[in-house]
Design a protein around this motif. Structure first.
Motif, mmCIF file in Angstrom:
data_model
loop_
_atom_site.group_PDB
_atom_site.id
_atom_site.type_symbol
_atom_site.label_atom_id
_atom_site.label_comp_id
_atom_site.label_asym_id
_atom_site.label_seq_id
_atom_site.Cartn_x
_atom_site.Cartn_y
_atom_site.Cartn_z
ATOM 1 N N PHE A 172 -63.880 -14.710 66.545
ATOM 2 C CA PHE A 172 -63.240 -15.761 65.755
ATOM 3 C C PHE A 172 -64.302 -16.720 65.229
ATOM 4 O O PHE A 172 -65.280 -17.012 65.909
ATOM 5 N N THR A 173 -64.109 -17.192 64.006
ATOM 6 C CA THR A 173 -65.079 -18.108 63.401
ATOM 7 C C THR A 173 -64.364 -19.325 62.845
ATOM 8 O O THR A 173 -63.258 -19.221 62.327
ATOM 9 N N CYS A 174 -65.048 -20.469 62.927
ATOM 10 C CA CYS A 174 -64.515 -21.683 62.324
ATOM 11 C C CYS A 174 -64.934 -21.711 60.859
ATOM 12 O O CYS A 174 -66.114 -21.533 60.543
ATOM 13 N N SER A 175 -63.987 -21.959 59.962
ATOM 14 C CA SER A 175 -64.330 -21.905 58.540
ATOM 15 C C SER A 175 -65.026 -23.185 58.072
ATOM 16 O O SER A 175 -65.533 -23.255 56.976
ATOM 17 N N VAL A 176 -65.087 -24.197 58.934
ATOM 18 C CA VAL A 176 -65.776 -25.420 58.534
ATOM 19 C C VAL A 176 -67.228 -25.425 58.998
ATOM 20 O O VAL A 176 -68.141 -25.633 58.228
ATOM 21 N N CYS A 177 -67.439 -25.149 60.296
ATOM 22 C CA CYS A 177 -68.812 -25.246 60.793
ATOM 23 C C CYS A 177 -69.443 -23.882 61.046
ATOM 24 O O CYS A 177 -70.633 -23.787 61.283
ATOM 25 N N GLY A 178 -68.644 -22.822 61.014
ATOM 26 C CA GLY A 178 -69.224 -21.503 61.180
ATOM 27 C C GLY A 178 -69.408 -21.091 62.626
ATOM 28 O O GLY A 178 -69.955 -20.028 62.907
ATOM 29 N N ALA A 179 -68.956 -21.928 63.588
ATOM 30 C CA ALA A 179 -69.121 -21.598 65.000
ATOM 31 C C ALA A 179 -68.295 -20.360 65.360
ATOM 32 O O ALA A 179 -67.175 -20.193 64.867
ATOM 33 N N ALA A 180 -68.852 -19.489 66.197
ATOM 34 C CA ALA A 180 -68.145 -18.275 66.585
ATOM 35 C C ALA A 180 -67.645 -18.420 68.011
ATOM 36 O O ALA A 180 -68.350 -18.946 68.885
ATOM 37 N N THR A 181 -66.413 -17.984 68.284
ATOM 38 C CA THR A 181 -65.868 -18.042 69.638
ATOM 39 C C THR A 181 -65.213 -16.710 69.964
ATOM 40 O O THR A 181 -65.020 -15.878 69.089
ATOM 41 N N SER A 182 -64.880 -16.567 71.242
ATOM 42 C CA SER A 182 -64.302 -15.288 71.635
ATOM 43 C C SER A 182 -62.774 -15.315 71.588
ATOM 44 O O SER A 182 -62.138 -14.290 71.648
ATOM 45 N N LYS A 183 -62.191 -16.547 71.531
ATOM 46 C CA LYS A 183 -60.727 -16.590 71.475
ATOM 47 C C LYS A 183 -60.257 -17.620 70.451
ATOM 48 O O LYS A 183 -60.994 -18.546 70.085
ATOM 49 N N TRP A 184 -59.026 -17.434 70.027
ATOM 50 C CA TRP A 184 -58.475 -18.349 69.033
ATOM 51 C C TRP A 184 -58.121 -19.669 69.691
ATOM 52 O O TRP A 184 -57.729 -19.707 70.856
ATOM 53 N N SER A 185 -58.278 -20.771 68.975
ATOM 54 C CA SER A 185 -57.723 -22.027 69.458
ATOM 55 C C SER A 185 -57.365 -22.885 68.258
ATOM 56 O O SER A 185 -57.838 -22.646 67.147
ATOM 57 N N GLY A 186 -56.531 -23.880 68.487
ATOM 58 C CA GLY A 186 -56.062 -24.711 67.382
ATOM 59 C C GLY A 186 -57.145 -25.651 66.877
ATOM 60 O O GLY A 186 -57.208 -25.999 65.718
ATOM 61 N N LYS A 187 -58.059 -26.026 67.808
ATOM 62 C CA LYS A 187 -59.092 -26.979 67.441
ATOM 63 C C LYS A 187 -60.461 -26.344 67.671
ATOM 64 O O LYS A 187 -60.666 -25.700 68.697
ATOM 65 N N CYS A 188 -61.382 -26.542 66.731
ATOM 66 C CA CYS A 188 -62.727 -25.992 66.897
ATOM 67 C C CYS A 188 -63.495 -26.858 67.890
ATOM 68 O O CYS A 188 -63.613 -28.072 67.716
ATOM 69 N N GLU A 189 -64.009 -26.236 68.937
ATOM 70 C CA GLU A 189 -64.747 -26.963 69.977
ATOM 71 C C GLU A 189 -66.031 -27.555 69.420
ATOM 72 O O GLU A 189 -66.500 -28.594 69.871
ATOM 73 N N ALA A 190 -66.590 -26.878 68.436
ATOM 74 C CA ALA A 190 -67.909 -27.291 67.946
ATOM 75 C C ALA A 190 -67.821 -28.491 67.020
ATOM 76 O O ALA A 190 -68.589 -29.434 67.151
ATOM 77 N N CYS A 191 -66.871 -28.477 66.059
ATOM 78 C CA CYS A 191 -66.855 -29.556 65.078
ATOM 79 C C CYS A 191 -65.592 -30.402 65.165
ATOM 80 O O CYS A 191 -65.490 -31.433 64.510
ATOM 81 N N GLY A 192 -64.609 -29.986 65.962
ATOM 82 C CA GLY A 192 -63.420 -30.797 66.149
ATOM 83 C C GLY A 192 -62.365 -30.640 65.062
ATOM 84 O O GLY A 192 -61.350 -31.333 65.089
ATOM 85 N N ALA A 193 -62.602 -29.742 64.099
ATOM 86 C CA ALA A 193 -61.617 -29.571 63.031
ATOM 87 C C ALA A 193 -60.407 -28.798 63.553
ATOM 88 O O ALA A 193 -60.542 -27.944 64.434
ATOM 89 N N TRP A 194 -59.235 -29.109 62.999
ATOM 90 C CA TRP A 194 -58.016 -28.450 63.435
ATOM 91 C C TRP A 194 -57.658 -27.294 62.511
ATOM 92 O O TRP A 194 -57.823 -27.371 61.305
ATOM 93 N N ASN A 195 -57.124 -26.241 63.102
ATOM 94 C CA ASN A 195 -56.564 -25.129 62.338
ATOM 95 C C ASN A 195 -57.587 -24.450 61.432
ATOM 96 O O ASN A 195 -57.278 -24.080 60.314
ATOM 97 N N THR A 196 -58.789 -24.336 61.904
ATOM 98 C CA THR A 196 -59.820 -23.739 61.047
ATOM 99 C C THR A 196 -60.375 -22.464 61.658
ATOM 100 O O THR A 196 -61.270 -21.854 61.089
ATOM 101 N N ILE A 197 -59.876 -22.067 62.839
ATOM 102 C CA ILE A 197 -60.398 -20.862 63.485
ATOM 103 C C ILE A 197 -59.642 -19.639 62.953
ATOM 104 O O ILE A 197 -58.414 -19.607 62.979
ATOM 105 N N HIS A 198 -60.381 -18.689 62.443
ATOM 106 C CA HIS A 198 -59.759 -17.472 61.919
ATOM 107 C C HIS A 198 -60.399 -16.263 62.566
ATOM 108 O O HIS A 198 -61.580 -16.285 62.900
#
Ligand code: TYD
Ligand code: MG
Length: 457
Positions: A7-33
């Motif tokens: 999964f990647t955040c479309s704002v900061c580009g951070a990659a994670t292994s699971k989906w979440s509503g909020k990006c841990e790296a940049c704090g943006a909501w609903n940006t993990i795809h």
């Protein structure tokens, strides 16, 4: 086995292994795809297949092509950082903190290149035409041949550039640019990446140079993915302490010249003025020899620069003493203190340590090790070093002093500025002393004893 980062955040580009509503790296909501493609399924089993493309035209290394044409700005400090002028059809990124003077620098550069025959367009996405014109008037550049536009729409900008065919376009800043086919806000990773890519490609195919301004995040990286740095030919950083009038333009990457070259400027009421002799400037505020103050003979790029390193060591009221550094690496400071403690018997337990490179310069050379150690010991022992001595040398973990590059250039600069001796590691054979009294040291313990010995204990 490493977990798939699917999964990647479309704002900061951070990659994670699971989906979440909020990006841990940049704090943006609903940006993990969820990523689609190779990173999810692992490598596909099929290879590229049997269908072949066209054959590449291979050549040897001996090219007959002439070096790319360059245009000089006529400002030495700028031309040197560019590696000898602006290369035709090159892409540059100029990073720096907000308010450090990027727009000022680039407006001045635009005017210079305009007067030297380039057709220049300055596109500001941050300021209105009137604001840029006001700055131009303040800088006395309002009669310069530079065309101005205030816009952020990439499509409109590229259409204009196609029509006007400039030699140089300045984009201030890349974070405000916006491509209408990308579905995210200006300043987000995908927008910055797309706009930088489009502009760079346009520059290469249309024989135009492009200079993009990039803001720097709190962490010191150019906001947006590092890929922008890979896309361009040259990355320059504009540094300096806001409270100081000195500004340093540093090339951290340059496909057409040496990296790590610096240009020194002074921010005046009428814009940036070049500083031709930075050593004299960095040392100009020095008074009588004081404990904790040392002159370091450094090299920045191809040029020697002398500067003052200051240390303050004081008993700490805290259970955890402070270590504070301006202009140097705090990890390296810890290392020097550890070596002083374990190899030379100079402990810093219970003492606050402050280290400062005067003038707002930032040093990354290991050659500064010995100067830092000298400043620390001098501050701790309250014993000033001789005023007419410069210091340089790298310290290894064993406490041995290692010779450094360009010893002779350092000595020459020191001699030019009126210093009479140098405290340094063993010089390589054949190094000219340039009239200086060389005090060559083998290790840090020997240095502490010889220079501060009388006062130890
Ligand atoms: P600016 O170029 O707008 O910074 P950036 O584009 O990096 O955000 O310059 C910001 C500062 O420079 C501003 O605080 C005012 C100062 N300045 C001068 O001191 N003298 C000048 O002639 C100009 C134009 C700006
Ligand atoms: Mg600006």
């Amino acid at each position: 086995m490493a977990k798939d980062l699917a999964f990647t955040c479309s704002v900061c580009g951070a990659a994670t292994s699971k989906w979440s509503g909020k990006c841990e790296a940049c704090g943006a909501w609903n940006t993990i795809h969820e990523d689609t493609g190779l990173s999810v399924a692992g490598p596909k089993k099929t290879s590229i297949g049997g269908r072949r493309g066209k054959t590449l035209a291979l050549t040897d290394l001996a090219t007959q092509e002439a070096a790319p044409p360059r245009t000089l700005a006529g400002v030495d400090e700028l031309d040197r950082v560019l590696g000898g002028g602006l290369v035709k059809a090159s892409a540059l990124l100029v990073g720096g903190d907000p308010g450090i003077g990027k727009s000022t620098l680039l407006l001045q550069a635009a005017a210079r290149f305009g007067r030297n025959g380039l057709k220049v367009i300055y596109v500001s996405g941050e300021e209105s035409n009137a604001q840029v014109q006001m700055r131009a008037r303040r800088l006395g550049l309002d009669k310069s041949p530079v065309m101005l536009a205030s816009d952020t729409n990439l499509r409109d900008i590229l259409t204009t550039l196609e029509q006007e065919k400039p030699d140089l376009t300045i984009i201030d800043s890349i974070q405000t640019m916006w491509a209408d086919h990308v579905d995210s806000a200006p300043g987000s990773v995908s927008q910055v990446r797309t706009c930088a890519h489009e502009l760079t490609t346009f520059a290469k195919t249309h024989d135009m140079s492009v200079i993009m301004v990039g803001h720097v995040t709190k962490e010191g990286a150019i906001a947006g993915p590092r890929v922008v740095e890979h896309m361009v030919d040259t990355v320059l950083y504009f540094e300096g302490e806001r409270g100081h009038q000195f500004r340093i333009l540093r090339s951290v990457k340059n496909r057409f010249g040496p990296a790590d070259e610096i240009g020194v400027f002074e921010m005046t009421g009428k814009g940036l003025a070049e500083v031709r002799n930075p050593s004299a400037l960095f040392l100009s505020e020095r008074g009588e020899p004081a404990a904790g103050s040392v002159v370091f003979a450094g090299i920045e790029g191809t040029r020697p620069v002398l500067c003052e390193i200051q240390a303050l060591v004081a008993p700490s009221p805290h259970s955890q003493p402070r270590r504070s550094v301006v202009g140097w690496d705090i990890g390296r400071l810890a290392m020097i203190m550890a070596v002083l403690e374990s190899r030379c018997g100079v402990p810093f337990t219970g003492l606050d340590v402050y280290l400062n490179v005067a003038g707002g310069l930032r040093i990354s050379e290991p050659a500064a090790d010995l100067a830092v150690a000298a400043a620390l010991v001098s501050a701790r022992e309250d014993a000033a070093l001789p005023k007419e001595a410069v210091i340089f040398g790298e310290i290894s973990l064993s406490g041995a002093l290692r010779p450094v590059i360009q010893t002779e250039n350092r000595l020459k600069e020191a001699q030019k500025l009126g210093f009479t001796s140098a405290i340094m590691p063993r010089a390589p054979k054949g190094t000219g002393a340039n009239g200086l009294d060389l005090r060559e040291m083998q290790d840090l313990a020997g240095f502490v004893e010889q220079v501060f010995g009388a006062r130890q204990g």
